[in-house]
Write a protein that holds these residues in place. Structure first.
Motif, PDB file in Angstrom:
ATOM      1  N   ASN A 155       1.301  -1.156  -0.058  1.00  0.00           N
ATOM      2  CA  ASN A 155      -0.134   0.180  -0.204  1.00  0.00           C
ATOM      3  C   ASN A 155       0.882   1.141  -0.046  1.00  0.00           C
ATOM      4  OD1 ASN A 155      -2.659   1.807   0.496  1.00  0.00           O
ATOM      5  ND2 ASN A 155      -2.130   1.702   2.317  1.00  0.00           N
ATOM      6  N   LYS A 156       1.687   1.529   1.041  1.00  0.00           N
ATOM      7  CA  LYS A 156       2.456   2.142   1.141  1.00  0.00           C
ATOM      8  C   LYS A 156       3.316   2.831  -0.165  1.00  0.00           C
ATOM      9  CE  LYS A 156       0.730   4.122   4.791  1.00  0.00           C
ATOM     10  NZ  LYS A 156       0.349   5.725   5.394  1.00  0.00           N
ATOM     11  N   ILE A 178       7.040  12.151   3.664  1.00  0.00           N
ATOM     12  CA  ILE A 178       6.823  11.956   4.770  1.00  0.00           C
ATOM     13  C   ILE A 178       5.423  12.906   4.596  1.00  0.00           C
ATOM     14  CG2 ILE A 178       7.009  12.420   7.194  1.00  0.00           C
ATOM     15  CD1 ILE A 178       7.994   9.953   6.729  1.00  0.00           C
ATOM     16  N   TRP A 182       2.042   9.779   5.318  1.00  0.00           N
ATOM     17  CA  TRP A 182       1.962   9.915   5.818  1.00  0.00           C
ATOM     18  C   TRP A 182       0.926  10.497   6.673  1.00  0.00           C
ATOM     19  CZ3 TRP A 182       6.242   6.697   4.146  1.00  0.00           C
ATOM     20  CH2 TRP A 182       6.464   5.279   4.319  1.00  0.00           C
ATOM     21  N   TYR A 184       2.721  13.160   7.876  1.00  0.00           N
ATOM     22  CA  TYR A 184       3.073  13.562   9.820  1.00  0.00           C
ATOM     23  C   TYR A 184       3.435  14.555   8.736  1.00  0.00           C
ATOM     24  CZ  TYR A 184       3.339   8.511  10.979  1.00  0.00           C
ATOM     25  OH  TYR A 184       2.848   7.802  11.384  1.00  0.00           O
ATOM     26  N   ASN A 187       9.496  15.110  10.921  1.00  0.00           N
ATOM     27  CA  ASN A 187      10.738  14.526  10.024  1.00  0.00           C
ATOM     28  C   ASN A 187      11.360  12.745  10.958  1.00  0.00           C
ATOM     29  OD1 ASN A 187      12.178  14.279   7.957  1.00  0.00           O
ATOM     30  ND2 ASN A 187      13.117  15.550   7.836  1.00  0.00           N
ATOM     31  N   PRO A 188      10.481  11.689  10.748  1.00  0.00           N
ATOM     32  CA  PRO A 188      10.425  10.624  11.851  1.00  0.00           C
ATOM     33  C   PRO A 188      12.556  10.048  11.943  1.00  0.00           C
ATOM     34  CG  PRO A 188       9.216   9.787   9.935  1.00  0.00           C
ATOM     35  CD  PRO A 188       9.986  11.562   9.900  1.00  0.00           C
ATOM     36  N   GLY A 189      12.731   9.431  13.132  1.00  0.00           N
ATOM     37  CA  GLY A 189      14.392   9.921  13.198  1.00  0.00           C
ATOM     38  C   GLY A 189      15.022   8.525  12.173  1.00  0.00           C
ATOM     39  N   THR A 190      16.371   8.237  12.468  1.00  0.00           N
ATOM     40  CA  THR A 190      16.604   8.103  11.117  1.00  0.00           C
ATOM     41  C   THR A 190      17.162   7.883  10.367  1.00  0.00           C
ATOM     42  OG1 THR A 190      15.825   6.584  12.927  1.00  0.00           O
ATOM     43  CG2 THR A 190      18.230   5.537  11.496  1.00  0.00           C
ATOM     44  N   ASN A 191      17.324   6.706   8.913  1.00  0.00           N
ATOM     45  CA  ASN A 191      16.622   7.166   8.082  1.00  0.00           C
ATOM     46  C   ASN A 191      15.729   6.052   7.068  1.00  0.00           C
ATOM     47  OD1 ASN A 191      18.176   4.924   8.576  1.00  0.00           O
ATOM     48  ND2 ASN A 191      19.125   4.143   6.913  1.00  0.00           N
ATOM     49  N   VAL A 192      14.581   6.148   7.680  1.00  0.00           N
ATOM     50  CA  VAL A 192      13.441   5.480   7.486  1.00  0.00           C
ATOM     51  C   VAL A 192      13.140   5.160   5.625  1.00  0.00           C
ATOM     52  CG1 VAL A 192      11.973   4.945   9.569  1.00  0.00           C
ATOM     53  CG2 VAL A 192      12.095   7.131   9.167  1.00  0.00           C
ATOM     54  N   VAL A 195      14.965   3.770   3.198  1.00  0.00           N
ATOM     55  CA  VAL A 195      14.757   1.949   3.003  1.00  0.00           C
ATOM     56  C   VAL A 195      13.594   1.249   2.217  1.00  0.00           C
ATOM     57  CG1 VAL A 195      14.651  -0.298   5.009  1.00  0.00           C
ATOM     58  CG2 VAL A 195      15.822   2.002   5.709  1.00  0.00           C
ATOM     59  N   HIS A 196      11.974   2.623   2.849  1.00  0.00           N
ATOM     60  CA  HIS A 196      11.539   2.562   1.599  1.00  0.00           C
ATOM     61  C   HIS A 196      11.803   2.840   0.335  1.00  0.00           C
ATOM     62  CE1 HIS A 196       7.561   2.416   4.603  1.00  0.00           C
ATOM     63  NE2 HIS A 196       9.197   2.577   5.260  1.00  0.00           N
ATOM     64  N   ARG A 199      13.209  -0.226  -1.192  1.00  0.00           N
ATOM     65  CA  ARG A 199      12.820  -1.431  -1.647  1.00  0.00           C
ATOM     66  C   ARG A 199      12.129  -1.149  -3.044  1.00  0.00           C
ATOM     67  NH1 ARG A 199       8.886  -3.597   3.228  1.00  0.00           N
ATOM     68  NH2 ARG A 199      10.605  -4.799   4.096  1.00  0.00           N
TER      69      ARG A 199
ATOM     70  N   ARG B 292      19.055  19.331  12.751  1.00  0.00           N
ATOM     71  CA  ARG B 292      18.234  17.785  12.725  1.00  0.00           C
ATOM     72  C   ARG B 292      18.103  18.429  14.755  1.00  0.00           C
ATOM     73  NH1 ARG B 292      15.931  13.469  10.317  1.00  0.00           N
ATOM     74  NH2 ARG B 292      14.713  13.283  12.008  1.00  0.00           N
ATOM     75  N   ASP B 363      11.515   4.252  16.458  1.00  0.00           N
ATOM     76  CA  ASP B 363      13.204   4.196  16.247  1.00  0.00           C
ATOM     77  C   ASP B 363      13.749   3.462  17.523  1.00  0.00           C
ATOM     78  OD1 ASP B 363      13.564   5.735  14.016  1.00  0.00           O
ATOM     79  OD2 ASP B 363      15.120   6.581  16.131  1.00  0.00           O
TER      80      ASP B 363
END
Lengths: 226, 460
Positions: A155-156, A178, A182, A184, A187-192, A195-196, A199, B292, B363
Motif C-alpha cells: 500500500n505505502k 513523509i 504518512w 506526518y 521528520n521521523p528519526g533515522t533513515n526510514v 529504506v522505503h 525497497r 536536526r 525508532d
C-alpha cells in the motif's frame, strides 16, 4: 521561472532571492503585504513565495484576497509557526504547500518545483494511469508495470511510487514524502524513508535495467524516465 | 519581614477569632436582653393582676356600701397582715387622705391608671426605707380618689441582676471566644507560617523544600499537596532546563568543533578543489545533524505546549499501524522481527503528537535491538483504558535510571556514540503528559518494555 517573493525579513528574502537567481529564475521581492498583494494580482508570476507574518497585510489575508480575485498562481507559504493548525489553515486558505522556517534551500526549490509543475509532469496519461518511461501505474487496479513486467506493491509503496511519478523529473525531499504519504508533519528519526525507497528501487528495477529513482545528495530523490 | 509581634496583629487567625468573639457577644447580649424583657413583662402582668383583683373588690364594696364602706374596707385591709403587701389610699377629690396605709397622695399620680413610684415604707420588722410601688389610681364616680398598689421591688432586683449577668457573661464570652477562636485558628496560622517559610527557603534555592502533609486530609493538606506538586514541577523543570542546556551545548559543540577543525585543516593544507568538496560534504552532514537537533528541540517545545483543546477523537491502533508500516522496512533491513497486535482503540488526542510518540518508540526499539531481535507492539483496549506497549530485546534500562531517561538529553551511553539527540524519549514523555496518560518502563527479560496507559474517553 518568474517568482514573486513576499517576505519582510531582509535576510531570509536575500537568501531566497540569491538562490533563485543562481538557478536562473527571476525573483521579484516585496517586503509588505499590500505591495505584495497588488503585485500578485497582476498574475504574471509562475509562483508566489508568501510569508505568513507580514507588515501591512497578513500573509493569509493576501492569499485569501488572491484566491477571491481568482488568481490561481501557485503559492508556497512560509511560516515561523510550525503547528499543525497553522499548516491546515494555510492550505485551507488556498495555499499549495507550506514550509516551516528554518528550511534548507533545496527543500524550498523542491517544493516550488512541485507546486509549479503539479499538472502532471508525466504527460500523456489519462486520469486512471500514470506513465513515466517504460514504467506505468494503474491507479484503479493499483498495479505497476515496467516493460510489461508486473510489479507487486504494498500500500505505502504504491503511494510512494505514485507521488514520485506525479513529480517525475523533479526533486522530491524526504519531508515531502513523509507529509504526502504518512501525513506526518515531523521528520521521523533515522533513515526510514531511505529504506522505503531502496525497497521500491529493488522492486521496479529488474536485473539489467537502469535505476529510475536517483538520490539527489542533500536533498532527496528524483524519478526519471529512462 | 514583619516581626513576630506585628505578625500577630496582622494574622488572619486573630482577626478570625475577633470576629467570632464579636458575633458570640452580640448573640449572648441579645439573648439575655430578650429574656430580661420577658421576665419584666411577666412580673408586671402578675402585679397588675393582683392589684386589679384588689381594686375590683373595693369597687364592688363602693357600689354596695358607698364611700364609707370603702373607707372601712381600706382600714380593715390595711391592718390585716397578708402575703403580698398592699397599699391603699382613699382620698378626697382634692387629694386629702381619708383612709389607708399611705401617708399622702403621691405627687406623680395625676390621672387614673397604673403608676410606679418610690415611697418610704415602714414595717414592723425594719426601719422605714425607700420601696418601689406599683399602684393603680381610680377616680370614684363622686370624684373621690382611690389608690391600690403593691410592692414592685423585684423589678429593681431583676434589673440589677440582669446588668451584672450581662457584664459577666459578656466578659466570659469575650475571653473564652478570643482564646478558643485563636486556639482553633492556630492550625491555619501554623500552616501559613510553615508554607511561607518553606516558600521562602525554596525561593532562596533550596529546591527540595516540601511542606509537611498531616494525616488529617483536610483543606490545608490538600493545599499543601498542591503546593508540593508545584514545587516538584518547578524543581523538575529547573533540573531539566539545566540538563537541557548542558546537553544542548555538548551536542552542538561536537559537530561545530568538527566543522571548524576541518576548515582550519583545509586552510593549512591549502586544499585543492577535490579536497574542498569533501570538506564541504562532511561539513554539510554535520550541519544537518545540528539542524536536526534544533528541530527536535523545537518539536519537544511544541509537544510540551500542545493542549487538550486541540484534541480530536482518533484511533490509536490506526496510528500505530501506520507507524509500523513506516518502520517495517527498516526493521527488516536490520534483520529484526517487528510484530504488531492491535485491537480497535478509540482515544481523544493529538494525532501528530501520538504519531510522533509511536515513531519515537519504534525508532528507539530498532536502534537498541540486537541482531535478529524481536520488537513487539501491542494495543489493547478495555472499557476504561487503552494500553500501548512497545517491547524490544535490547539492553533495557536499569531500574535506577528509568526515571532519568525520560528527561531531556539523557542518553545512557555516556560516550554518545549512538545516533540521535536523546530527545526522543523526552518527546514521548511530553506526549504522555499532554494526554494525561501514564508511562511505565518495564523489564522485558531481556530488553525494555514501554507501557503507556491512556484513560479512554466515553463516546459522546
Amino acid at each position: 521561472m518568474k517568482i514573486l517573493l513576499i517576505e519582510d525579513d531582509a535576510k531570509t528574502a536575500e537568501y531566497i532571492a540569491r538562490g533563485l537567481r543562481e538557478l536562473g529564475h527571476t525573483c521579484n521581492h516585496l517586503a509588505n503585504g499590500l505591495d505584495g498583494l497588488s503585485a500578485a494580482l497582476d498574475d504574471e508570476h509562475d509562483a508566489v513565495i508568501l510569508d505568513r507574518n507580514l507588515p501591512g497585510l497578513d500573509g493569509l489575508a493576501v492569499l485569501t484576497a488572491m484566491r477571491a480575485k481568482n488568481v490561481r498562481t501557485p503559492v508556497l507559504l512560509l511560516s515561523a509557526l510550525g503547528q499543525v493548525d497553522d499548516r491546515v489553515a494555510g492550505l485551507k486558505a488556498g495555499g499549495d504547500d507550506y514550509l516551516t522556517k528554518p528550511f534548507s534551500f533545496q527543500e524550498l526549490i523542491a517544493r516550488l518545483e512541485a507546486i509549479t509543475r503539479r499538472t502532471d509532469a508525466a504527460t500523456g496519461m489519462d486520469g486512471s494511469c500514470l506513465q513515466v518511461g517504460d514504467l506505468s501505474l494503474d491507479l484503479l487496479s493499483r498495479t505497476a508495470r515496467r516493460s510489461g513486467r508486473e510489479i507487486e506493491l504494498g500500500n505505502k509503496e504504491f503511494q510512494l511510487l505514485e507521488y514520485l511519478m506525479r513529480h517525475a523529473g523533479q526533486v522530491v525531499t524526504r519531508t515531502m514524502l513523509i507529509e504526502a504519504i504518512w501525513d506526518y508533519n515531523f521528520n521521523p528519526g533515522t533513515n526510514v524513508i531511505d529504506v522505503h525507497i531502496s525497497r521500491l528501487r529493488a522492486k521496479i528495477d529488474a536485473e539489467g535495467e537502469d535505476g529510475m529513482i536517483s538520490t539527489v545528495r542533500g536533498a532527496g530523490y528524483r524519478l526519471d524516465a529512462i | 519581614m514583619p516581626s513576630d509581634r506585628t505578625a500577630l496583629f496582622h494574622s488572619a487567625a486573630l482577626r478570625g477569632a475577633i470576629w467570632i468573639t464579636l458575633i458570640a457577644l452580640a448573640t449572648t447580649g441579645f439573648a439575655l436582653t430578650i429574656q430580661f424583657a420577658q421576665t419584666m413583662r411577666l412580673l408586671e402582668e402578675r402585679n397588675h393582676a393582683l392589684v386589679d383583683d384588689e381594686a375590683a373588690s373595693l369597687l364592688s364594696r363602693y357600689r354596695s356600701a358607698g364611700l364609707q364602706g370603702v373607707a372601712g374596707a381600706v382600714r380593715q385591709e390595711g391592718d390585716t397582715p397578708r402575703l403580698n403587701e398592699f397599699f391603699y389610699l382613699l382620698a378626697t377629690p382634692g387629694g386629702e387622705p381619708l383612709a389607708g396605709n399611705l401617708v399622702g397622695w403621691p405627687q406623680e399620680v395625676d390621672q387614673p391608671g397604673y403608676h410606679r413610684f418610690e415611697t418610704q415604707v415602714a414595717s414592723t420588722r425594719a426601719p422605714s426605707r425607700e420601696r418601689s410601688v406599683e399602684a393603680r389610681a381610680i377616680i370614684l364616680p363622686d370624684g373621690y380618689r382611690l389608690l391600690v398598689g403593691t410592692l414592685s421591688d423585684e423589678r429593681q432586683v431583676l434589673r440589677d441582676r440582669y446588668l451584672s449577668a450581662l457584664v459577666w457573661s459578656l466578659l466570659a464570652t469575650g475571653v473564652l471566644g478570643l482564646a478558643l477562636g485563636f486556639w482553633y485558628s492556630r492550625r491555619g496560622l501554623f500552616f501559613v507560617q510553615a508554607a511561607s517559610d518553606a516558600g521562602n527557603r525554596f525561593l532562596r534555592g533550596k529546591l527540595d523544600e516540601r511542606l509537611p502533609v498531616s494525616a488529617r486530609q483536610d483543606e490545608y493538606d490538600r493545599l499543601a499537596r498542591t503546593l508540593n506538586t508545584t514545587f516538584e514541577e518547578i524543581e523538575r523543570l529547573i533540573g531539566s532546563l539545566r540538563a537541557a542546556t548542558e546537553g544542548l551545548a555538548h551536542d552542538l559543540r561536537t559537530p561545530i568543533t568538527r566543522i571548524r577543525a576541518r576548515l582550519e585543516l583545509a586552510e593549512m593544507q591549502q586544499a585543492d578543489a577535490e579536497q574542498l568538496h569533501a570538506v564541504m560534504a562532511e561539513s554539510r552532514e554535520d550541519l544537518e545533524a545540528i539542524l536536526r537537533l534544533i528541530e527536535d528541540i523545537l518539536e519537544l517545545a511544541r509537544a510540551e505546549s500542545i493542549a487538550e483543546a486541540g484534541f480530536a477523537p482518533l484511533r490509536l491502533d490506526a496510528i500505530v499501524a501506520e507507524a509500523v508500516e513506516l518502520y517495517e522496512p527498516l526493521a527488516d533491513e536490520r534483520g529484526l522481527r517487528l510484530e504488531m497486535h492491535t485491537v480497535p482503540a478509540q482515544l481523544s488526542g493529538s494525532r501528530s503528537l501520538l504519531a510522533r510518540m509511536v515513531t519515537n518508540l519504534l525508532d528507539n526499539a530498532i536502534k537498541y535491538s540486537p541482531e535478529r531481535g524481536r520488537i513487539l507492539v501491542v494495543v489493547e483496549a478495555t472499557e476504561q483504558s487503552v494500553v500501548l506497549s512497545v517491547a524490544d530485546e535490547g539492553p533495557g534500562i536499569p531500574e535506577a535510571q528509568r526515571e532519568k531517561v525520560l528527561h531531556r538529553f539523557t542518553r545512557l551511553d555516556p560516550s554518545r556514540s549512538q545516533p540521535g539527540s536523546g530527545i526522543g524519549l523526552s518527546i514521548v514523555a511530553a506526549a504522555v503528559r499532554a494526554h494525561r496518560a501514564e508511562l511505565e518502563l518495564q523489564e522485558n527479560n531481556p530488553g525494555l518494555r514501554v507501557v503507556i496507559h491512556f484513560a479512554k474517553v466515553p463516546p459522546s
